[in-house]
Design an enzyme around this catalytic site. Structure first.
Site, mmCIF file in Angstrom:
data_model
loop_
_atom_site.group_PDB
_atom_site.id
_atom_site.type_symbol
_atom_site.label_atom_id
_atom_site.label_comp_id
_atom_site.label_asym_id
_atom_site.label_seq_id
_atom_site.Cartn_x
_atom_site.Cartn_y
_atom_site.Cartn_z
ATOM 1 N N GLY A 99 3.909 -13.564 -4.157
ATOM 2 C CA GLY A 99 2.549 -13.335 -4.621
ATOM 3 C C GLY A 99 1.532 -13.513 -3.505
ATOM 4 N N LYS A 489 8.607 11.335 -2.099
ATOM 5 C CA LYS A 489 9.999 10.973 -1.780
ATOM 6 C C LYS A 489 10.259 11.213 -0.299
ATOM 7 C CE LYS A 489 10.938 9.065 -4.453
ATOM 8 N NZ LYS A 489 10.334 8.758 -5.694
ATOM 9 N N HIS A 508 -8.222 26.782 -0.146
ATOM 10 C CA HIS A 508 -9.430 25.955 -0.064
ATOM 11 C C HIS A 508 -9.325 24.906 1.036
ATOM 12 C CE1 HIS A 508 -11.046 27.852 -3.609
ATOM 13 N NE2 HIS A 508 -9.885 27.660 -4.209
HETATM 14 N N1 HGA Z 1 2.081 -13.899 0.505
HETATM 15 C C1 HGA Z 1 3.414 -14.324 0.849
HETATM 16 C C2 HGA Z 1 4.421 -13.750 -0.133
HETATM 17 C C3 HGA Z 1 4.446 -12.262 -0.062
HETATM 18 C C4 HGA Z 1 4.965 -11.553 -1.276
HETATM 19 O O1 HGA Z 1 5.096 -12.057 -2.376
HETATM 20 N N2 HGA Z 1 5.241 -10.255 -1.120
HETATM 21 O O2 HGA Z 1 5.641 -9.477 -2.203
HETATM 22 C C5 HGA Z 1 3.752 -13.931 2.270
HETATM 23 O O3 HGA Z 1 3.105 -13.079 2.870
HETATM 24 O O4 HGA Z 1 4.687 -14.490 2.801
#
Ligand code: HGA
Length: 612
Positions: A99, A489, A508
């Site tokens: 996170g 992709k 365009h």
């Molecule tokens: N912010 C943390 C964890 C990164 C993360 O969850 N990425 O999906 C870091 O940069 O280590």
């Protein structure tokens, strides 16, 4: 993105942590690390793949009965060993984190003033020191890791799933989640945590999904959970139906290849429920009939490939169900002054059901009074379905390749099913048309199998793509989003710059890009727009562009100088975009093979985008 795993057991947990990280590696592969308790906190971290970290752990014979692990997709701080998780504070606290902590700068300054020294540039290190700070504030013997984690997370702004161990707490693993996925694997005399079920399956199938704001305390024999208000709570235990075999490569070279070829099965599994029950609202949940009965329009919100699935659906919904439909990228929707209509059905689409932008956009829509919500997801019990009034689960099985394939085509089936269900409820189509649509779905896996049989021809084309720096994808109507998906992709896994245009837009602007070095892929099924597309192709050819045309068997195209044609099966009617997804997936896959890129783990990307 980022995978975390933790274990508390009566056996050495290192093999389990390593195996779990390998299964989570699709979520991030910048660096990997584990920390175990072996009288002290012992840690191994390496930039690169889990296998490198595993070798390093073997070299020092790392063992322990309690440990945490992490595979990183960097958001804060470069891809370096000091930035790799776990992060350790003063040898006492170790933390892994998925996170983003938004107030990390402010907390870093506060902690520095308290004397903490930082060894990384990550936001995560703030959590380690903050837990340490709360943990050591109360002098021995009153130290309480659970209380320290609860206090620390109260100070965090942002998204996190964390697992924490302390040097002097060999019988305790504390975890918390807010905005990022985390589940507990329930064992016999041992317990686990992980970002997704694949990481614990080799030890247990029993899982508890943590909810937003939960904090949990795990010992070998107990699991205690507190909700966001600090109230002790029981969460339901589920028996995962994901099989370990489905997570293996089998005879394939890459997960993407496997997943492309699994599409006939993934589609039939997803369609099965529709064939059994017909286009009935109950497919979307018990309240669907009521919710669908008075909607005035549809707002689809998604990211990436799921956004393109939504973009196809817009054509279906407006033409077949006669409902106005808007499709928006989640990261735009959530920050815009939206003039929301509570009578619109908000449809969120996400393979993982954890995509943070989509999740936040849904929360935002709900805050604007939009409570008629439906999510289309591939992962049971994930965050989006839990936050939506209705859900349709695609049955694609685990998708591990970063570039989505089978999740996309099964999402399209879900959206088509929604379309026909709404059309039927609104009296827009006759019984005969309903029966025709059901029949089209029944034949879809077969048509997709025929498209897969084109692989050898597509592989030959891909050799021509491999040396190119740019490519254009063109489509019209229902197939314009398939051109966009094809371009996505190609860029994702070959790093060739690719753009998609509605073919009518060429003149365009983008026509200026066309010369002899520009390959132009055209999705040209035999539909009402075919003659228009043919004219657009002439415009390209007249400027020297080389055309690679995916046409239907029954459209009268012939090869000529600079015009290559591959014929997909007989026209699949309104489901044609699903069939035409296959050749563009195969083209990207084979071009990536020819370029020698890492197909399943393309640079800078990861799956399950749980950060902003
Ligand atoms: N912010 C943390 C964890 C990164 C993360 O969850 N990425 O999906 C870091 O940069 O280590």
């Amino acid at each position: 993105m980022c995978g975390i795993v933790g274990a508390i057991a009566q056996r050495n947990v290192v093999p389990m942590l390593v195996d779990g990280l390998k299964r989570l590696e699709y979520r991030g592969y910048d660096s990997a690390g584990i920390a175990v308790l072996d009288k002290e906190i012992k840690r191994v971290r390496r930039v690169g793949r889990v296998a490198e970290m595993e070798n390093a752990a073997k070299e020092i014979n790392l063992t322990g009965l309690l440990g945490i692990g992490h595979t990183r997709w960097a958001t804060h701080g470069g891809v370096t060993e000091p930035n790799a998780h776990p992060h350790v504070s003063a040898g006492l606290i170790a933390v892994v984190h998925n996170g983003i902590i938004e107030n990390h700068d402010e907390k870093r300054d506060e902690l520095k003033r308290l004397g903490y020294m930082f060894t990384s540039q990550t936001d995560t290190e703030v959590i380690a020191h903050l837990v340490h700070h709360h943990y050591t504030r109360a002098k021995d013997p009153a130290r309480d890791l659970l209380v320290a984690v609860k206090s620390a997370v109260k100070e965090l702004v942002g998204a996190y799933a964390i697992a924490v161990i302390a040097m002097d707490k060999p019988d305790q693993l504390v975890v918390a989640r807010m905005g990022c996925p985390l589940l507990i694997g329930v064992g016999e005399g041992e317990n686990f945590v992980a970002s997704d079920v694949s990481a614990v399956l080799s030890s247990t199938r029993k899982v508890i999904y943590l909810e937003e704001g939960d904090v949990a305390n795990l010992t070998r024999d107990s699991i205690k959970i507190w909700d966001k208000n600090g109230v002790a709570i029981e969460r339901t235990q589920h028996l995962s139906d994901v099989s370990l075999a489905s997570l293996e490569l089998g005879p394939y070279s890459h997960f993407m290849q496997k997943e492309i070829h699994e599409q006939p099965k993934a589609l039939s599994d997803t369609i099965e429920q529709v064939l059994e029950q017909g286009f009935v609202p109950e497919l979307f949940g018990a309240d669907a009939a009521k919710i669908f009965s008075d909607i005035e329009g549809i707002q689809i919100i998604a990211c990436g490939t799921s956004f393109y699935a939504g973009s196809v659906a817009r054509y279906w919904i407006e033409s077949i169900a006669g409902l106005p439909c808007q499709v928006e990228i989640a990261s735009e929707y959530r920050y815009r002054d939206v003039a929301a209509n509570p009578k619109h059905l908000v449809v969120t689409i996400s393979q993982s059901g954890e995509t943070l932008d989509t999740m936040e956009a849904l929360k935002f829509a709900k805050s604007l009074g939009c409570n008629k919500t439906l999510s289309i997801c591939n992962v049971r019990e994930s965050a989006l379905p839990r936050s939506s009034a209705l859900v349709f689960y695609t049955r694609a099985g685990a998708e591990i390749g970063v570039a989505s394939t089978k999740a996309f085509t099964t999402q399209l089936v879900a959206l088509f099913t929604l379309t026909v269900t709404l059309a039927k409820m609104r009296g827009r189509i006759s019984d005969e048309q309903v029966a025709q649509h059901l029949d089209a779905l029944r034949h879809l896996p077969g048509s997709v199998q025929h498209a897969l049989n084109l692989e050898p021809q597509i592989a030959i084309w891909s050799d021509k793509f491999a040396p190119k720096h740019h490519a254009l994808f063109l489509g019209r109507g229902l197939h314009y989003p398939i051109a966009m998906e094809g371009a996505l992709k190609l860029k994702e896994i070959t790093y060739i710059h690719a753009e998609a245009y509605a073919a009518g837009e060429l003149k365009h602007g983008p026509l200026a890009l066309v010369d002899e070095s520009m390959p132009v892929v055209v999705i040209a099924p035999n539909d009402t727009l075919l003659e228009k597309v043919k004219s657009n192709m002439q415009e390209v050819r007249a400027r020297g562009g080389e055309l690679f045309v995916f046409a239907d068997l029954d459209s009268h195209f012939s090869e000529s100088e600079g015009v290559h044609v591959i014929r997909t099966p007989r026209h699949a009617g309104v489901l044609s975009p699903i069939v035409h997804s296959i050749p563009v997936q195969l083209l990207a896959y084979h071009a990536a093979l020819a370029r020698g890129t890492d197909v399943d783990k393309p640079r800078n990307l990861a799956k399950s985008v749980t950060v902003e």
